[in-house]
Design a protein around this motif. Structure first.
Motif, short mmCIF file in Angstrom:
data_model
loop_
_atom_site.label_atom_id
_atom_site.label_comp_id
_atom_site.label_asym_id
_atom_site.label_seq_id
_atom_site.Cartn_x
_atom_site.Cartn_y
_atom_site.Cartn_z
N LEU A 24 6.32 -2.23 -7.38
CA LEU A 24 6.35 -3.17 -6.27
C LEU A 24 7.56 -4.09 -6.34
CD1 LEU A 24 2.59 -4.26 -6.28
CD2 LEU A 24 3.68 -2.61 -4.75
N GLU A 25 7.84 -4.72 -5.22
CA GLU A 25 8.82 -5.79 -5.16
C GLU A 25 8.36 -6.81 -4.13
OE1 GLU A 25 11.96 -3.71 -2.01
OE2 GLU A 25 12.50 -3.94 -4.10
N LEU A 26 8.86 -8.04 -4.25
CA LEU A 26 8.47 -9.09 -3.32
C LEU A 26 9.24 -8.96 -2.01
CD1 LEU A 26 8.29 -12.14 -5.75
CD2 LEU A 26 6.38 -10.84 -4.82
N ALA A 27 8.57 -9.25 -0.91
CA ALA A 27 9.23 -9.28 0.40
C ALA A 27 9.93 -10.64 0.53
CB ALA A 27 8.21 -9.09 1.51
N ALA A 68 -6.11 -9.44 -1.42
CA ALA A 68 -5.45 -8.13 -1.32
C ALA A 68 -4.01 -8.26 -1.79
CB ALA A 68 -5.56 -7.57 0.09
N ASP A 69 -3.03 -8.00 -0.90
CA ASP A 69 -1.64 -8.04 -1.33
C ASP A 69 -0.93 -9.35 -0.96
OD1 ASP A 69 -1.91 -7.37 1.33
OD2 ASP A 69 -0.10 -6.15 1.40
N GLY A 106 2.11 5.21 -3.37
CA GLY A 106 1.31 4.50 -2.38
C GLY A 106 -0.08 5.06 -2.19
N THR A 107 -0.92 4.25 -1.56
CA THR A 107 -2.27 4.66 -1.20
C THR A 107 -2.47 4.25 0.25
OG1 THR A 107 -4.64 4.34 -1.66
CG2 THR A 107 -3.17 2.52 -2.25
N PRO A 108 -2.63 5.21 1.17
CA PRO A 108 -2.53 4.91 2.61
C PRO A 108 -3.58 3.94 3.13
CG PRO A 108 -3.43 7.10 2.25
CD PRO A 108 -2.95 6.61 0.92
N GLN A 109 -3.11 2.93 3.89
CA GLN A 109 -4.05 2.05 4.57
C GLN A 109 -4.78 2.85 5.63
OE1 GLN A 109 -0.94 -1.25 5.13
NE2 GLN A 109 -2.87 -2.35 5.20
N GLY A 110 -6.07 2.67 5.69
CA GLY A 110 -6.90 3.44 6.61
C GLY A 110 -7.92 4.26 5.85
N PHE A 142 0.82 -1.21 0.00
CA PHE A 142 0.00 0.00 0.00
C PHE A 142 0.86 1.27 0.00
CE2 PHE A 142 -3.13 -3.09 1.16
CZ PHE A 142 -4.34 -2.57 0.76
N ASP A 143 2.07 1.15 0.55
CA ASP A 143 2.95 2.32 0.62
C ASP A 143 3.71 2.58 -0.68
OD1 ASP A 143 2.25 2.81 3.26
OD2 ASP A 143 3.84 1.53 4.05
N ASN A 144 3.79 1.59 -1.56
CA ASN A 144 4.68 1.70 -2.72
C ASN A 144 3.98 1.68 -4.08
OD1 ASN A 144 7.13 1.78 -1.20
ND2 ASN A 144 6.96 -0.42 -0.85
#
Length: 498
Positions: A318-321, A289-290, A238-242, A197-199
């Motif tokens: 995006l990138e994978l964690a 979701a993600d 990003g699109t802020p969670q909340g 969501f941040d990226n």
């Protein structure tokens, strides 16, 4: 106060009102539902001009404004949490005043305020950032969601289950079981996007919604920035969670993984006139979701996933964690959405089962412990109310899995905590007195016994987790959407089958 809900002839069915409590919510919701179904149908027929006209009609309607205010200030969990302006509307008078103010504003001219940055702890101990918009921003975001969601529901992938209407975790879990039950799809790629969501790339999101009437307002929401400890920060990605709109925008951005994996569907007509869909391609997947899971028949195929996803990830920023992304065989088992999926060997060969995961069980125990600590010194009726809510909610979440033994174990765990709690509450009383006071003979016609904790004042009883029957979840059909008017009967029937 309010004089009318709307002057438009299209909303003439809404009665005049001078008080929030006089609003006919059935007619308000019916009007919005009808518009959303028309948007869905127009998009399905690729009548994009009509889609935009209907979206304009919806976002400028007083019915949408009323419904959004109701959801944001009365129904949503965060209704008591204000944005940076500190404004809340927790009673009907405040809601009516907010409507009177906002009905005269032009949504297209709205200037979003920065979100208030907050942090909550994740299961792994790390912090997740939340962006809390102002109440007005939330209202406008919900109006946008009402108009935008039915358009994209037409093209969303059938294996996407997170933050979508009438879809949920149990549908995703059922899809996983459907994939692994045959024994063919044995190799699993467990995927997780790093700070998704941040990226997420703003330009990519805006490109997907370029023809939406409030495209510029969404752009402003994305770039509104945030306040962290009274310091302003810009938001270039990003699109802020909340935010109410964020889950939908994330789903719009993440749509397309099936295509890059080469997954497609063939429509098959049966003799009775019904249709089903056969999945084609050398991969299967489920996304919530993600978080996502990809299946393959061979280790060689699953190991190529990293390279296949590269252009998909780059395009979306995006990138994978790495710490959460791994390749697993079904015999080792894997966790997803609080469930563990695994192949077990038995006398007939093998069997695939889903159970509550160890981490999910541990999380439940921690919550139970927290309640007992919070209730130290309080009466038993309060303890029972808090525990019942947790027990029932967890049991309902776990019940589609092989969880009967775990239900019994959790009941035993709660019993041990209850015993210690009562001993501490009445240190000078005998166990005989405690038993007589808190464990009267219980019978509700279905369950009976001598060891059901009962509050002495309100006579509330502590439910047992094993009273919840195991019941398999009926997975939602391929691409069924509640915005499809042809599926109205299907979703009405589904309310009683799930």
């Amino acid at each position: 106060m309010m004089k009318t809900l709307d002057n438009k002839s299209t909303e003439s069915m809404l009665a005049d009102t001078t008080n929030w409590t006089n609003i006919n919510w059935y007619k308000v919701e019916k009007y919005i539902d009808k518009l959303q179904k028309r948007i869905y149908q127009a998009q399905k027929l690729e009548n994009f001009h009509k889609v935009r006209d209907l979206q304009r009609m919806l976002v400028h309607s007083n019915a949408a404004l009323l419904l959004a205010i109701k959801r944001v200030t009365k129904e949503n969990k965060g209704k008591r949490t204000p944005g940076i302006d500190g404004f809340r509307a927790l009673n009907d008078n405040k809601r009516a005043e907010l409507f009177d103010e906002m009905k005269n504003l032009n949504i297209k001219m709205h200037k979003p305020k920065p979100v208030n940055r907050m942090y909550i702890k994740k299961k792994n101990g790390k912090l997740r950032s939340l962006g809390i918009p102002t109440i007005k921003d939330r209202v406008y975001q919900d109006i946008i969601r009402m108009a935008l969601e039915p358009q994209f529901e037409v093209d969303f992938e059938p294996i996407s289950y997170g933050f979508r209407p009438s879809r949920g975790c149990h549908d995703a879990a059922s899809r996983i079981m459907y994939n692994i039950r045959s024994g063919k799809w044995s190799w699993i790629f467990e995927g997780d996007f790093r700070s998704c969501f941040d990226n997420l790339n703003h330009d990519f999101i805006l490109k997907q919604i370029k023809n939406f009437p409030l495209h510029d307002l969404i752009d402003n929401f994305l770039k509104a920035g945030y306040l962290n400890k009274n310091v302003f920060y810009e938001s270039d990605e990003g699109t802020p969670q909340g935010g109410i709109l964020s889950p939908l925008l994330a789903n719009i951005a993440l749509n397309g993984m099936e295509k890059i994996l080469g997954i497609s569907y063939t429509k098959i007509k049966h003799k009775n006139g019904n249709y089903s869909y056969k999945t084609k391609g050398k991969y299967r997947m489920v996304r919530y979701a993600d978080d996502f899971i990809i299946f393959a028949k061979s280790k060689q195929d699953i190991e190529t996933i990293y390279d296949i996803l590269t252009p998909y990830l780059d395009e979306r920023g995006l990138e994978l964690a790495e710490e959460k992304t791994k390749i697993t065989h079904i015999t080792e088992g894997f966790e997803f959405l609080g469930f563990n999926f695994r192949r077990y060997v038995n006398q007939n060969g093998f069997i695939h089962l889903s159970k509550p995961s160890k981490s999910s069980v541990q999380s439940f125990k921690i919550k139970v412990n927290t309640i007992f600590k919070q209730m130290h010194g309080h009466n038993v009726d309060e303890l029972i109310s808090k525990l019942n809510s947790l027990i029932q909610g967890t049991a309902n979440y776990w019940k589609p899995t092989v969880a009967k033994k775990i239900f019994t174990n959790m009941d035993n765990y709660i019993w041990k905590k209850t015993y210690k709690f009562l001993r501490r509450l009445h240190p000078n009383k005998s166990w005989k007195w405690i038993k007589k006071t808190y464990f009267p003979r219980y019978s509700d016609g279905k369950y009976k016994g001598n060891w059901i904790l009962t509050g002495p004042n309100e006579k509330k009883t502590l439910i047992k987790m094993h009273w919840t029957p195991i019941r398999r979840h009926v997975m939602i059909q391929y691409n069924a959407s509640p915005y499809d008017k042809e599926k109205t009967q299907y979703f009405n029937d589904r309310k009683y089958s799930c």
